[in-house]
Write an enzyme that holds these catalytic residues in place. Sequence first.
Site: not given
Length: 372
Positions: A138, A168
């Site tokens: 992540h 991200d």
Amino acid sequence: MPSALKGLKVLDFSTLLPGPFASMYLADMGAEVIHIESPTRPDLVRIMPPYANGQATAHSYLNRNKQSIALDLKDQASIELIKNKISEFDIVLEQFRPEVMRRLGLDYETLAEINPRLIYCSITGYGQTGSYKDRAGHDINYLALAGVSGHSGRQDSGPPPLGIQIADVAGGSLHAVIGILAAVIERQHSGIGQYIDISMTDCVASLNSMAASASLAGQTPQGPEQGMLNGASFYDYYETKDGRYFSVGSLEPQFMAGLAAALDLPILMAKGASFDSEDRQAVKQALKDKFKTQDFAAWQQVFQNLDICVEPVLNLDEALVSPIAEQRGWVVDVPLSEHTDQTEPQLACPIKFSRSQMVYTFIGQALGEGKW
């Protein structure tokens, strides 16, 4: 630029944040985006609270101006449908782990044989090659491995959990958009598409521009509160009497002089530009003590008309109704579409926030509906 990419068709297989944020930019700039969703395993962002008008606000924001169709990619009929349609598309965006699309028969090589002009972008945590390629991750993990977390935060408290997903979005989404648009331009000359391998860790590592150059070329180890811009100098945040914060970035001489005058702190002019650690700590302590003498509102009055790189730290609710947000049009109303043929982009710029629901048209779930 609501029509800048008009005529481009995007087939988006991505979920969560990186891919959908990238295709949102493309959709906002006029591309026609068809979002493929699973009929049995919903995107987790669809069920992430809070909700407005019965929909998850994050999902509404990320998927505005797109169309959606539910296809079971484990069903060979769905795979064949995609292959039959792929010649109509310019861009494929996917976010599965490496080799997943190959096992499905939807990899770049297979689809490029059908449509040689296809631009195919894969976003993954660690890229398509190397020993990390199949590893789960992540945003927080990518920042950690890319060295960003290691020179952020405070020496006594460690890396900070950030309020936005830098790896991200800045690593994955924005680099994907850059790569896709570069490929579109290149295709205008060659007539051929290409494959784009976006590793969020690779790309966020490249954002270590100043720290990495100091480490690699300057042979200077990097750590929290060791550089001019990460806490070693007075370029920092300062707490007010009532527990709020101000950002101080007055590094240039004219700004430093203005700050020294506004706060009546002659030590700023005497030692503010010093590289000596004791001098720097003395300046920072003087600023800390001074900001603690008044509350947030009082300091806002002091600095609101001064051009010296000092600004209040606003929470997001405050930021979205601030003068700059209003003047620059950060927030726009996007109507909830009730029509199945709504494809015209509604936003003027891809960096706007939507207060209401997105234009997100669900165009079919069963293969036989004939709407795609």
